[in-house]
Design an enzyme around this catalytic site. Structure first.
Site, short mmCIF file in Angstrom:
data_model
loop_
_atom_site.label_atom_id
_atom_site.label_comp_id
_atom_site.label_asym_id
_atom_site.label_seq_id
_atom_site.Cartn_x
_atom_site.Cartn_y
_atom_site.Cartn_z
N ASP A 130 0.83 -1.21 0.00
CA ASP A 130 0.00 0.00 0.00
C ASP A 130 0.86 1.27 0.00
O ASP A 130 2.10 1.21 -0.04
CB ASP A 130 -0.94 -0.06 1.21
CG ASP A 130 -2.32 0.48 0.89
OD1 ASP A 130 -2.44 1.32 -0.01
OD2 ASP A 130 -3.27 0.06 1.57
N ASP A 187 -10.14 3.42 -3.83
CA ASP A 187 -10.82 2.22 -3.31
C ASP A 187 -12.23 2.06 -3.87
O ASP A 187 -12.99 3.01 -3.95
CB ASP A 187 -10.92 2.30 -1.78
CG ASP A 187 -9.57 2.07 -1.12
OD1 ASP A 187 -8.54 2.11 -1.82
OD2 ASP A 187 -9.56 1.88 0.11
C1 GAL Z 1 -6.14 1.27 1.12
C2 GAL Z 1 -6.19 0.28 -0.02
C3 GAL Z 1 -7.29 -0.72 0.29
C4 GAL Z 1 -6.98 -1.41 1.60
C5 GAL Z 1 -6.79 -0.38 2.71
C6 GAL Z 1 -6.30 -1.00 4.00
O1 GAL Z 1 -5.14 2.19 0.89
O2 GAL Z 1 -6.42 0.95 -1.23
O3 GAL Z 1 -7.42 -1.64 -0.77
O4 GAL Z 1 -5.83 -2.21 1.46
O5 GAL Z 1 -5.87 0.61 2.32
O6 GAL Z 1 -6.13 -0.05 5.01
#
Ligand code: GAL
Length: 383
Positions: A130, A187
């Site tokens: 991430d 997301d």
């Molecule tokens: C976001 C990511 C998501 C998930 C989340 C977890 O940045 O895009 O898919 O992994 O973090 O905190």
């Protein structure tokens, strides 16, 4: 799927985030792995079981190692990996290129090589990486290259899933980093607008997706029906089964990785039928991984995607993302098929699994709002 070539085609699997967010545990992963096998998802090609954020303690140990939360994972991660492997599946985990993950757990910044070795020792086969809490003075490209190198040299085959949400023109440098997939979007949420926005946002970037490095337009919400424990992702709302079918068809035609996000332990027959549609999965997994081109290029609401398959056939999707029923018309000329050459198409419908017939010059159909038709088209000569 293709053992010798890690990441040749888009990965297929399940990820904990969309439905469970912080609520991950050994029991959840074991039951999900069991269901992957018993439900037929594994036989359909799904292989990765991935734990997303929130699996560790809030602090590293005194030697700088990541520590799985003993309440969530009482037997440690190696035991979880062993369980998943014993089912004939692969095991995935999550970290972050910054100092912390998005949910505030330790990230891998300046621990990249140490963490890659830890993941290898636990038996991890997939790492989602991430982009939260990234120090401002370093760019993504440097940090993703760093973790990619660490994974490529950790002694184990680990698929590298870069997740910087499409920032810093990721499509222009990600191939060179060695990552196998790259998140190109923010997301997903469990609602129709989100599905539509994500798909539309990548229409011009399909040419950057290819074998060994796939454009990831985020995980699937198919079958969630508002079942997330997180309000923002969509604990309310959800989509109709028809909308989930269109979502799945878009992701298949656009060569996205297919990471299931619903609770498969309680999925409906409709959800299972969508996720295991063999014709759509075959389009997504076509070995040449060619991104589709779009016909009706100026209309983001109704368009046709055409993807050349390694068999010589074409995968053709007629998409109506608008709120009104519409006729969508496909002129074969636009795909390089002049009627005068006596060439036409035999269309096989990937949802009904029936042949629609042979057509020359054009094919038109009324497509319901938020719906799609997907065909496998075989060239027929001498018509
Ligand atoms: C976001 C990511 C998501 C998930 C989340 C977890 O940045 O895009 O898919 O992994 O973090 O905190």
């Amino acid at each position: 799927m293709h053992e010798k070539f890690l990441g040749l085609t888009p990965p297929l699997g399940w990820n904990s985030w969309n439905t469970f967010t912080w609520n991950v545990s050994e029991q959840l992963i074991q039951e999900t792995a069991d269901t992957m096998v018993s439900s037929g998802l594994k036989d359909a090609g799904y292989e990765y079981v991935v734990i997303d954020d929130c699996w560790s303690l809030r602090q590293r140990d005194e030697n700088g190692f990541l520590v799985p939360d003993p309440e969530k994972f009482p037997h440690g991660m190696k035991a979880v990996a062993d369980y998943v492997h014993a089912k004939g599946l692969k095991f995935g985990m999550y970290s972050c290129c910054g100092t912390h993950t998005c949910a505030g757990y330790p990230g891998s910044f300046e621990h990249e090589f140490q963490d890659a070795a830890t993941f290898a020792a636990w038996g991890v086969d997939y790492l989602k990486y991430d982009n939260c809490y990234k120090p401002k003075h370093i760019d993504c490209e440097t940090l993703y290259k760093r973790m990619s190198l660490a994974l490529r040299n950790c002694g184990r085959d680990i698929l590298f899933s870069a997740c910087n949400w499409g920032t810093e023109d990721v499509h222009s440098w990600i191939q060179g980093s060695g990552a196998h997939l790259f998140r190109s979007t923010g997301d997903i949420q469990d609602n129709w607008e989100s599905i539509k926005n994500l798909a539309q946002s990548q229409m011009q970037k399909m040419a950057f997706s290819g074998p060994f490095c796939h454009n990831d337009i985020d995980m699937l919400v198919v079958g969630m029906h508002g079942g997330s424990n997180n309000e923002w992702i969509g604990s309310l709302g959800g989509c109709t089964d028809e909308e989930y079918r269109t979502h799945f068809a878009l992701w298949c035609m656009m060569n996205s990785p297919l990471m299931i996000g619903c609770d498969i332990r309680s999925m409906s027959d409709e959800t299972k039928a969508t996720l295991t549609n063999p014709d759509l999965l075959a389009i997504n997994q076509d070995v040449e991984c060619r991104g589709p081109y779009r016909i009706n290029g100026n209309n983001d609401e109704q368009f046709i995607l055409v993807k050349p398959l390694s068999t010589g056939e074409l995968a053709i999707g007629l998409f109506n993302l608008s709120d009104r029923r519409n006729e969508i018309s496909l002129q074969f000329w636009d795909m390089g098929i002049p009627a005068a050459a006596g060439v036409g198409l035999e269309l096989y419908n990937c949802w009904t699994h029936e042949t629609e017939g042979r057509f020359t010059e054009r094919y038109a159909a009324r497509v319901e709002p938020h719906a799609c038709m997907v065909f496998k088209a075989k060239l027929v000569q001498g018509l």
